[in-house]
Each structure stands twice: as C-alpha cells, then as structure tokens.
Write a protein that holds these residues in place. Sequence first.
Motif, mmCIF file in Angstrom:
data_model
loop_
_atom_site.group_PDB
_atom_site.id
_atom_site.type_symbol
_atom_site.label_atom_id
_atom_site.label_comp_id
_atom_site.label_asym_id
_atom_site.label_seq_id
_atom_site.Cartn_x
_atom_site.Cartn_y
_atom_site.Cartn_z
ATOM 1 N N GLY A 76 0.798 -1.230 0.000
ATOM 2 C CA GLY A 76 0.000 0.000 0.000
ATOM 3 C C GLY A 76 0.824 1.270 0.000
ATOM 4 N N GLY A 84 2.445 2.628 -2.419
ATOM 5 C CA GLY A 84 2.344 3.407 -3.643
ATOM 6 C C GLY A 84 3.321 2.934 -4.709
ATOM 7 N N LYS A 85 3.869 1.734 -4.533
ATOM 8 C CA LYS A 85 4.869 1.232 -5.491
ATOM 9 C C LYS A 85 4.246 1.006 -6.866
ATOM 10 C CE LYS A 85 5.764 -2.432 -2.984
ATOM 11 N NZ LYS A 85 4.728 -2.241 -1.958
ATOM 12 N N SER A 86 3.098 0.316 -6.871
ATOM 13 C CA SER A 86 2.438 0.087 -8.164
ATOM 14 C C SER A 86 2.018 1.411 -8.782
ATOM 15 C CB SER A 86 1.203 -0.793 -7.985
ATOM 16 O OG SER A 86 1.566 -2.035 -7.471
ATOM 17 N N THR A 87 1.558 2.317 -7.918
ATOM 18 C CA THR A 87 1.118 3.625 -8.416
ATOM 19 C C THR A 87 2.272 4.355 -9.102
ATOM 20 O OG1 THR A 87 -0.487 3.724 -6.631
ATOM 21 C CG2 THR A 87 0.034 5.793 -7.751
HETATM 22 N N1 LIG Z 1 -7.655 2.280 -8.141
HETATM 23 C C1 LIG Z 1 -7.479 2.824 -6.913
HETATM 24 N N2 LIG Z 1 -8.421 3.629 -6.383
HETATM 25 C C2 LIG Z 1 -8.256 4.197 -5.169
HETATM 26 N N3 LIG Z 1 -7.185 3.997 -4.410
HETATM 27 C C3 LIG Z 1 -6.207 3.199 -4.870
HETATM 28 C C4 LIG Z 1 -6.315 2.568 -6.152
HETATM 29 N N4 LIG Z 1 -5.199 1.828 -6.339
HETATM 30 C C5 LIG Z 1 -4.439 2.002 -5.241
HETATM 31 N N5 LIG Z 1 -5.038 2.826 -4.369
HETATM 32 C C6 LIG Z 1 -4.486 3.245 -3.084
HETATM 33 O O1 LIG Z 1 -3.257 3.864 -3.313
HETATM 34 C C7 LIG Z 1 -2.314 3.461 -2.346
HETATM 35 C C8 LIG Z 1 -1.111 2.885 -3.017
HETATM 36 O O2 LIG Z 1 -1.468 1.696 -3.688
HETATM 37 P P1 LIG Z 1 -0.432 0.842 -4.529
HETATM 38 O O3 LIG Z 1 0.313 1.737 -5.434
HETATM 39 O O4 LIG Z 1 -1.176 -0.266 -5.147
HETATM 40 O O5 LIG Z 1 0.522 0.291 -3.391
HETATM 41 P P2 LIG Z 1 1.612 -0.866 -3.449
HETATM 42 O O6 LIG Z 1 1.776 -1.284 -4.860
HETATM 43 O O7 LIG Z 1 2.840 -0.259 -2.867
HETATM 44 O O8 LIG Z 1 1.111 -1.979 -2.597
HETATM 45 C C9 LIG Z 1 -3.021 2.493 -1.423
HETATM 46 O O9 LIG Z 1 -3.427 3.198 -0.287
HETATM 47 C C10 LIG Z 1 -4.189 2.043 -2.210
HETATM 48 O O10 LIG Z 1 -5.263 1.745 -1.358
#
Ligand SMILES: Nc1ncnc2c1ncn2[C@@H]1O[C@H](COP(=O)(O)OP(=O)(O)O)[C@@H](O)[C@H]1O
Lengths: 240, 292
Positions: A44, A46-49
């Motif tokens: 959570g 933000g790595k994927s983000t």
């Molecule tokens: N499509 C989305 N809509 C709303 N919030 C999101 C979405 N995708 C991710 N998030 C939120 O953004 C944050 C970072 O997510 P993400 O990048 O997936 O983290 P990681 O890949 O590091 O586990 C998290 O708090 C997650 O809940």
Amino acid sequence: MTAAPARILETQALTARYGHVQALSAADIHVCAGELVAVLGPNGAGKSTLLRAILGLASTTGTASFHGEPLPRQDPVAVSSRGVVLVPEGRGIFGPMTVSENLQLGAYRLRGDKAEYGRRLARVLALFPRLGERLSQTAGSMSGGEQQMLAIGRALMSDPKILLLDEPSLGLAPRVIAEIMEKLALLRDEGLPILLVEQKAPAALKLAQRAYVLVLGRIVACLDPRDLSSHDDLAKYYFH
Amino acid sequence: MSDFTYFAQVLVSGLGTGCIYGLIGIGFCVIYNASGIVNFAQGAFVMLGGMITQVALTRLGLPLPIAAIIAILLVAISGTVLERVVVRPLWDRNATMFVMILATLAAQIVVERATLLAVGDQPRTLPVFTDLPPLKFGGVAVSLQLIWILVTSCLIVAGLAVFFQKTKTGKAMRACAIDREAAALQGIPVKRMLALSFALSAGLGALAGVLITPTQYTAFNVGVPFAISGFIAAIVGGFGKPSGAFLGGLLLGVVQAAAIAGFGSGLKNVAALSMLLIFLFLRPGGIVGASK
Ligand SMILES: Nc1ncnc2c1ncn2[C@@H]1O[C@H](COP(=O)(O)OP(=O)(O)O)[C@@H](O)[C@H]1O
Ligand SMILES: [Mg+2]
C-alpha cells in the motif's frame, strides 16, 4: 572525476491521485544506463502507483521523462512504443491464449520482420527454456513462476529499452524467486536498465545498484545496498 | 404431407432465420469482446444493410452484388462513425454499461428516424439472389435463398474463426477482450481495435440484412426485433463466444419456427423470450459454456 552516467528514466515531482486520495507524492527517482534500481516499500506504499504513473496509467502531475523527453500521459500504448515496458502486478498474461500467442503479442509492434522475430524469440527461450517446452500450452494453466517468466518474456519480445517490473516475486516460492532474480541480473548485465518494485527487500537488494524506499506515497530514502549493514536499517522504514 | 416432412420443413426454415440471428449475435460478441460494450445499435446495421442495398439497386440501378457490397462497406464505415462519435467519448470517460446501452439504443433510434425521413415508411424488399425454383429433398422444399444464407453464414463463421485464431490482428482483439490494459502495455492499439470491432460487427449486421431481406422485407423499423433476436442468440451462446452465438441463433430460429408452426405466429416472441429466460435460469453460461 568521471561524468555522471546518463539518466535513462527520470521522474520529477511525479504525483498521482485516485480521486481525492494522493497515492504518490512528488516522487523523484531515476535509473541510469546499465542499472537495476529497486523501489522497496510495504504493502500500500504506492509502489504500483509509481510504475503506473510512469506509464501514464494514473492521473498525474509532475513529469516522467525517458532520455530527457517527457513521456506521454494517459496513453500507455505510446509509452510502451518508446520502449518503456511494464510487467504489471499480477502479470497480466493472456490466460486463455497459448504461451506462443502471448509471446507473439509481446512483439505486436514488430510488423512482418520474421528474422527479427526469430532472434527475439530465441533470446527469450534461451533465458527461460521452460517457456520453450510449453509453447502450445494455455498460459493460464502454467504454474505461477512460469506465468511470471512468460510475463517477463513477453515484455522482452517487444525489445524494451527499459523494463519496469511490479512485484515479480508475488506469490512465488523462494526457489522460484531466486531463479527469476537471477534472470533479471543477467538482463541487467546484458545492458537492459531495470526498475524493480518489490515488497520483499532482501531478494531485490542483492541485485540493485540503488534502492529507493517508498512509504505512504513518499520516497523516504535512497540507499546503496552495499552500505546496508543489516536489514534492520531497512525495517525501520517499514515499521515506523 | 407427413408429420416428418412437415417437421423437417419447419426445421429448415428455422435454420435460415437462425443463421441471420446468429450473424447478428456474433456482431454483439465481437464488440463485447473488444470492449465490454453491449451495442444495442446492432439492429440498425441490419436494417441499413437491406435498405442501402435496395436503394442502390432501384435508384442507382446497380447490379445486386455490387449494391450489396457497397451497402456492407458503407455500413461498416458507419459502424466506425458510431464508435467515434457516440461510444469512444463515453468509453474514455469510463461510462457504465448502463449508460453505454442507453447511448447505443439512442443511436439506434436516431438511425431509424433518419431512415424514415430519407426513404419513407414503405416496406421494401430485394429480389432473391438466384431466381430458380426451390430444391426438393424428399418432400422438403429448400429455397435457393436459404442455401445462400446457410452457405454464406457458414463461410463467415469459418472465416471469423480463422481471423481470431490465426491472424495477429485477430489475436490482438482477443487479447483486448481478455485484459485491455495488459494489451495496451504490449503496444496493441486498443482504441483502433475497438473501431475495428465496430466495423466488423456493422459489416456482419449489414450482411445479415442483405441475406434476409429477399425472404422478408425491410423497413425503417425492422432493426430492433433483429437486435433482440441477435442479443438472445448471443446470450444463449454464452455472451462473448462467436461460435456459441451462431449456435444460439440456429437454436432460436428453429424454436421460433416450431412455435409458429405449432401455435401460430403470435407465439413467435413468446417462444424467443421464454428461451432467453430458460437459459438465464438454467444455463447462464450458454450452450458452449459451463452449466450453472
Ligand atoms: N484504483 C485505486 N483507487 C483508489 N485507491 C487506490 C487505487 N489503487 C491504489 N489505491 C491506493 O493507493 C495506495 C497505493 O497503492 P499501490 O500503489 O497499489 O501500493 P503498493 O503497490 O505499494 O502496494 C493504497 O493506499 C491504495 O489503497
Ligand atoms: Mg502493488
């Protein structure tokens, strides 16, 4: 003093939000020629983000640039076409299609050049011989490790200029993770820059020249893995 | 006429309309697969196919094959226009399925009314493709138009199978159906695939319209009933599976023909909708899918 190595991929104040949620805040990272750079952080963080923001899949402010040119936004096809290729979280393989069809689609932009296609396929099959044994098998019927290899192999079929990987170790056994990391090291040694996102720090730190730590959407540290005396140094970022 | 030949005759005529429903059903699947959109303007393509051919034939004096090819091409182009003008702006904004269905239904009505203004409300028909007496198999008469329908449909179904299984573009369209984002990450132009799927479905619909018009008639308002039948065919076939949609169309055609023969034409729609309900309850995955 030697000149600083060229920055292949660079983000400046890259920020991404989902509605009102800011999932990535002003991230500055870069990957230089020949580097494997890791981005570590808890679930959570933000790595994927971050990776999605680089591809222009998330709505962003700030810039992501490749060889000094800003990457297009909201147009992942255009970003991929520049050679910035993402192996997404969850692999994104085409499960009902065969391994061979998946690889073929990786080379989608290669039009008609049979010889070049053959070279790329040979390279991928040399890296992942197991894919060669399973060319006519349905991709979704393979093991998780094989699917991850296929996802990476498919990305390589496009002849990427930089490879972005989102948690390739997810859900895999340690032995399989080691095998995949070894292949990534090989690719890096062949000169392919890699940006590797991982929650499992030790595996990634073994390969990385540099590691960013991402917590709650912010880059909180940039480490040199050789300086890390123990993994406790890293743990403090995960659990603070 | 014995019961058997009567039954066979009903079956044969049902297969003819069934092919048409099947082609329309495939049109639904092709678009749905490329985009997740259910395009309720599908019936407009069928109507336009027959109508444009008829106009090209009578007003421009073109020979039937040329008129038909022109009509199919024009309708395929209008499919991409629909995609660009109505569907893509909504798609880019991540519109819900419900909004998409309403928008395509609205497009259907616009096309229908524009056709009414352009050519009036008179039903029109086309000459049969080959004007010879029907073939006789035992006591069963098979018109040559029916043969045209069966042969053309089977060729189209086979051609589509080759397209989706063997060609790079066909595989790319399947990839978009499986995972649109992953497809985009491979550099597959997903938006162009969407436009292509509309052209393909529109062309299929128009072909269906050209094939069926000689045995029935066409008018500005025949689109919706065809769209509903094609939609049922697609559901029965397990939405998204072109071969299933074709089988679904055949089944629907035969069931309808049997219902009309047994209970009169008033039962035509009752039979079709009952079949839809039965499948939704008992076999929501369709004929070729898994049972519930
Ligand atoms: N499509 C989305 N809509 C709303 N919030 C999101 C979405 N995708 C991710 N998030 C939120 O953004 C944050 C970072 O997510 P993400 O990048 O997936 O983290 P990681 O890949 O590091 O586990 C998290 O708090 C997650 O809940
Ligand atoms: Mg993630």
